[in-house]
Write a protein that holds these residues in place. Structure first.
Motif, PDB file in Angstrom:
ATOM      1  N   SER A  87       0.848  -1.190   0.000  1.00  0.00           N
ATOM      2  CA  SER A  87       0.000   0.000   0.000  1.00  0.00           C
ATOM      3  C   SER A  87       0.882   1.237   0.000  1.00  0.00           C
ATOM      4  O   SER A  87       1.855   1.325   0.768  1.00  0.00           O
ATOM      5  CB  SER A  87      -0.917  -0.006   1.233  1.00  0.00           C
ATOM      6  OG  SER A  87      -1.869   1.023   1.158  1.00  0.00           O
ATOM      7  N   HIS A  88       0.548   2.179  -0.850  1.00  0.00           N
ATOM      8  CA  HIS A  88       1.416   3.328  -1.098  1.00  0.00           C
ATOM      9  C   HIS A  88       0.776   4.616  -0.577  1.00  0.00           C
ATOM     10  O   HIS A  88      -0.386   4.901  -0.852  1.00  0.00           O
ATOM     11  CB  HIS A  88       1.669   3.453  -2.604  1.00  0.00           C
ATOM     12  CG  HIS A  88       2.724   4.460  -2.953  1.00  0.00           C
ATOM     13  ND1 HIS A  88       4.067   4.236  -2.755  1.00  0.00           N
ATOM     14  CD2 HIS A  88       2.613   5.715  -3.464  1.00  0.00           C
ATOM     15  CE1 HIS A  88       4.747   5.293  -3.148  1.00  0.00           C
ATOM     16  NE2 HIS A  88       3.893   6.207  -3.581  1.00  0.00           N
ATOM     17  N   GLY A  89       1.548   5.394   0.178  1.00  0.00           N
ATOM     18  CA  GLY A  89       1.049   6.650   0.728  1.00  0.00           C
ATOM     19  C   GLY A  89       1.029   7.775  -0.303  1.00  0.00           C
ATOM     20  O   GLY A  89       1.965   7.929  -1.085  1.00  0.00           O
ATOM     21  N   VAL A  90      -0.053   8.555  -0.301  1.00  0.00           N
ATOM     22  CA  VAL A  90      -0.221   9.681  -1.225  1.00  0.00           C
ATOM     23  C   VAL A  90      -0.499  10.944  -0.420  1.00  0.00           C
ATOM     24  O   VAL A  90      -1.347  10.939   0.476  1.00  0.00           O
ATOM     25  CB  VAL A  90      -1.389   9.429  -2.210  1.00  0.00           C
ATOM     26  CG1 VAL A  90      -1.634  10.647  -3.084  1.00  0.00           C
ATOM     27  CG2 VAL A  90      -1.114   8.204  -3.060  1.00  0.00           C
ATOM     28  N   ASP A  91       0.228  12.010  -0.718  1.00  0.00           N
ATOM     29  CA  ASP A  91      -0.049  13.309  -0.115  1.00  0.00           C
ATOM     30  C   ASP A  91      -0.878  14.154  -1.080  1.00  0.00           C
ATOM     31  O   ASP A  91      -0.594  14.192  -2.284  1.00  0.00           O
ATOM     32  CB  ASP A  91       1.250  14.055   0.194  1.00  0.00           C
ATOM     33  CG  ASP A  91       1.955  13.487   1.412  1.00  0.00           C
ATOM     34  OD1 ASP A  91       1.301  13.382   2.457  1.00  0.00           O
ATOM     35  OD2 ASP A  91       3.152  13.148   1.300  1.00  0.00           O
ATOM     36  N   VAL A  92      -1.898  14.809  -0.548  1.00  0.00           N
ATOM     37  CA  VAL A  92      -2.725  15.728  -1.331  1.00  0.00           C
ATOM     38  C   VAL A  92      -2.302  17.150  -1.007  1.00  0.00           C
ATOM     39  O   VAL A  92      -2.205  17.530   0.163  1.00  0.00           O
ATOM     40  CB  VAL A  92      -4.223  15.522  -1.025  1.00  0.00           C
ATOM     41  CG1 VAL A  92      -5.058  16.648  -1.626  1.00  0.00           C
ATOM     42  CG2 VAL A  92      -4.691  14.180  -1.557  1.00  0.00           C
ATOM     43  N   ILE A  93      -2.060  17.943  -2.034  1.00  0.00           N
ATOM     44  CA  ILE A  93      -1.667  19.344  -1.872  1.00  0.00           C
ATOM     45  C   ILE A  93      -2.817  20.212  -2.367  1.00  0.00           C
ATOM     46  O   ILE A  93      -3.149  20.194  -3.549  1.00  0.00           O
ATOM     47  CB  ILE A  93      -0.378  19.651  -2.659  1.00  0.00           C
ATOM     48  CG1 ILE A  93       0.740  18.707  -2.225  1.00  0.00           C
ATOM     49  CG2 ILE A  93       0.030  21.108  -2.469  1.00  0.00           C
ATOM     50  CD1 ILE A  93       1.945  18.725  -3.147  1.00  0.00           C
ATOM     51  N   LEU A  94      -3.442  20.948  -1.450  1.00  0.00           N
ATOM     52  CA  LEU A  94      -4.540  21.852  -1.799  1.00  0.00           C
ATOM     53  C   LEU A  94      -3.986  23.255  -1.951  1.00  0.00           C
ATOM     54  O   LEU A  94      -3.260  23.753  -1.087  1.00  0.00           O
ATOM     55  CB  LEU A  94      -5.612  21.828  -0.707  1.00  0.00           C
ATOM     56  CG  LEU A  94      -6.289  20.475  -0.449  1.00  0.00           C
ATOM     57  CD1 LEU A  94      -7.300  20.601   0.680  1.00  0.00           C
ATOM     58  CD2 LEU A  94      -6.955  19.936  -1.713  1.00  0.00           C
ATOM     59  N   THR A  95      -4.330  23.919  -3.060  1.00  0.00           N
ATOM     60  CA  THR A  95      -3.823  25.261  -3.331  1.00  0.00           C
ATOM     61  C   THR A  95      -4.984  26.220  -3.569  1.00  0.00           C
ATOM     62  O   THR A  95      -6.059  25.827  -4.029  1.00  0.00           O
ATOM     63  CB  THR A  95      -2.903  25.271  -4.559  1.00  0.00           C
ATOM     64  OG1 THR A  95      -3.656  24.868  -5.725  1.00  0.00           O
ATOM     65  CG2 THR A  95      -1.731  24.321  -4.374  1.00  0.00           C
ATOM     66  N   GLY A  96      -4.742  27.485  -3.254  1.00  0.00           N
ATOM     67  CA  GLY A  96      -5.745  28.512  -3.490  1.00  0.00           C
ATOM     68  C   GLY A  96      -5.160  29.892  -3.295  1.00  0.00           C
ATOM     69  O   GLY A  96      -4.073  30.036  -2.736  1.00  0.00           O
ATOM     70  N   PRO A  97      -5.849  30.927  -3.765  1.00  0.00           N
ATOM     71  CA  PRO A  97      -5.384  32.302  -3.584  1.00  0.00           C
ATOM     72  C   PRO A  97      -5.360  32.671  -2.106  1.00  0.00           C
ATOM     73  O   PRO A  97      -5.874  31.916  -1.265  1.00  0.00           O
ATOM     74  CB  PRO A  97      -6.415  33.124  -4.366  1.00  0.00           C
ATOM     75  CG  PRO A  97      -7.641  32.271  -4.391  1.00  0.00           C
ATOM     76  CD  PRO A  97      -7.150  30.859  -4.445  1.00  0.00           C
ATOM     77  N   PRO A  98      -4.770  33.828  -1.755  1.00  0.00           N
ATOM     78  CA  PRO A  98      -4.595  34.166  -0.336  1.00  0.00           C
ATOM     79  C   PRO A  98      -5.849  34.046   0.520  1.00  0.00           C
ATOM     80  O   PRO A  98      -5.781  33.513   1.636  1.00  0.00           O
ATOM     81  CB  PRO A  98      -4.078  35.608  -0.398  1.00  0.00           C
ATOM     82  CG  PRO A  98      -3.323  35.673  -1.677  1.00  0.00           C
ATOM     83  CD  PRO A  98      -4.107  34.814  -2.643  1.00  0.00           C
ATOM     84  N   ALA A  99      -6.995  34.521   0.026  1.00  0.00           N
ATOM     85  CA  ALA A  99      -8.217  34.454   0.839  1.00  0.00           C
ATOM     86  C   ALA A  99      -8.600  33.009   1.130  1.00  0.00           C
ATOM     87  O   ALA A  99      -8.956  32.657   2.261  1.00  0.00           O
ATOM     88  CB  ALA A  99      -9.364  35.181   0.134  1.00  0.00           C
ATOM     89  N   LEU A 100      -8.520  32.151   0.116  1.00  0.00           N
ATOM     90  CA  LEU A 100      -8.844  30.744   0.315  1.00  0.00           C
ATOM     91  C   LEU A 100      -7.777  30.057   1.159  1.00  0.00           C
ATOM     92  O   LEU A 100      -8.084  29.194   1.991  1.00  0.00           O
ATOM     93  CB  LEU A 100      -8.976  30.045  -1.038  1.00  0.00           C
ATOM     94  CG  LEU A 100      -9.277  28.545  -0.984  1.00  0.00           C
ATOM     95  CD1 LEU A 100     -10.583  28.278  -0.251  1.00  0.00           C
ATOM     96  CD2 LEU A 100      -9.316  27.959  -2.393  1.00  0.00           C
ATOM     97  N   TYR A 101      -6.533  30.435   0.971  1.00  0.00           N
ATOM     98  CA  TYR A 101      -5.431  29.896   1.778  1.00  0.00           C
ATOM     99  C   TYR A 101      -5.703  30.122   3.260  1.00  0.00           C
ATOM    100  O   TYR A 101      -5.509  29.221   4.086  1.00  0.00           O
ATOM    101  CB  TYR A 101      -4.133  30.565   1.342  1.00  0.00           C
ATOM    102  CG  TYR A 101      -2.920  30.238   2.183  1.00  0.00           C
ATOM    103  CD1 TYR A 101      -2.310  28.990   2.112  1.00  0.00           C
ATOM    104  CD2 TYR A 101      -2.371  31.188   3.034  1.00  0.00           C
ATOM    105  CE1 TYR A 101      -1.188  28.694   2.873  1.00  0.00           C
ATOM    106  CE2 TYR A 101      -1.243  30.909   3.795  1.00  0.00           C
ATOM    107  CZ  TYR A 101      -0.658  29.657   3.719  1.00  0.00           C
ATOM    108  OH  TYR A 101       0.444  29.376   4.478  1.00  0.00           O
TER     109      TYR A 101
END
Length: 214
Positions: free
Chosen positions: A56-70
């Motif tokens: 089983s392989h680990g996956v990282d999710v990277i969520l991105t957004g503009p400053p307000a969403l950040y």
């Protein structure tokens, strides 16, 4: 975190949609709006573990957004990093939805962690003057939001909103290039209504949601 090893943008978009589909089906409107506003990238360079005879392989999710969403993403307790005791409900349902999407689309993989990154936009002509005008209060919000007695509590990009969910949806519409009118005034005879949004799709069809009779 190791150097990024990402899947194709098509697969990342499929994974994001699958997670949002699950959140919508389960009635998690705020979590759906937050995730809908995000960009998503995958880092598949995590550790692998043997579960029985299978790897089983680990996956990282990277969520991105503009400053307000950040800032919104960072304010959600327990969303960034790995699952822990005390996560907020929003963080938990987003994490569960992403895990389910990964299991559906990536064989023998699991969600190892979530990382939040701020997306940046290139400077434009006159950006300093525009920002200074907004800071000084010279730039008033351009939509109405004046029909209801209760004043709007949120502002973004020169627009007024009555909830954080509305603001996040507006950011998503803007990212996708959707034509929309937030909190316009609608008048019929002696009745006044304030739709959350009036939206036009790519085929020129209009739609909206009216949640307030004023």
């Amino acid at each position: 975190m190791a150097d990024d090893t990402t899947h194709s943008p098509v697969l990342e978009e499929q994974l994001l949609k699958a997670a949002i589909d699950l959140l919508v089906t389960e009635g998690h409107r705020y979590a759906s709006a937050v995730l809908l506003s995000c960009g998503l990238r995958l880092d598949c360079s995590g550790e692998s573990w043997m579960v029985g005879a299978r790897e089983s392989h680990g996956v990282d999710v990277i969520l991105t957004g503009p400053p307000a969403l950040y800032q919104v993403l960072r304010s959600i307790k327990g969303l960034a990093g790995r699952s822990s005791v005390g996560d907020s409900e929003t963080a938990t349902v987003i994490r569960d939805a992403l895990q389910a999407a990964i299991e559906a689309l990536l064989a023998d993989s699991y969600l190892d962690g979530i990382h939040i990154r701020m997306a940046t936009a290139p400077p434009f002509d006159g950006w300093r003057e525009e920002y200074l005008a907004e800071i000084r209060g010279d730039k008033a919000p351009s939509n109405q939001a004046v029909v209801a007695k209760r004043p709007p509590a949120f502002a973004w990009n020169g627009l007024r909103f009555r909830s954080k969910t509305e603001m996040v949806l507006a950011q998503a519409f803007s990212r996708k290039g959707v034509l929309y009118f937030p909190l316009p005034a609608a008048v019929s005879e002696d009745q006044k209504r304030e739709p959350d949004f009036l939206v036009c799709d790519r085929h020129g069809r209009w739609g909206g949601r009216v949640s307030r009779l004023l």
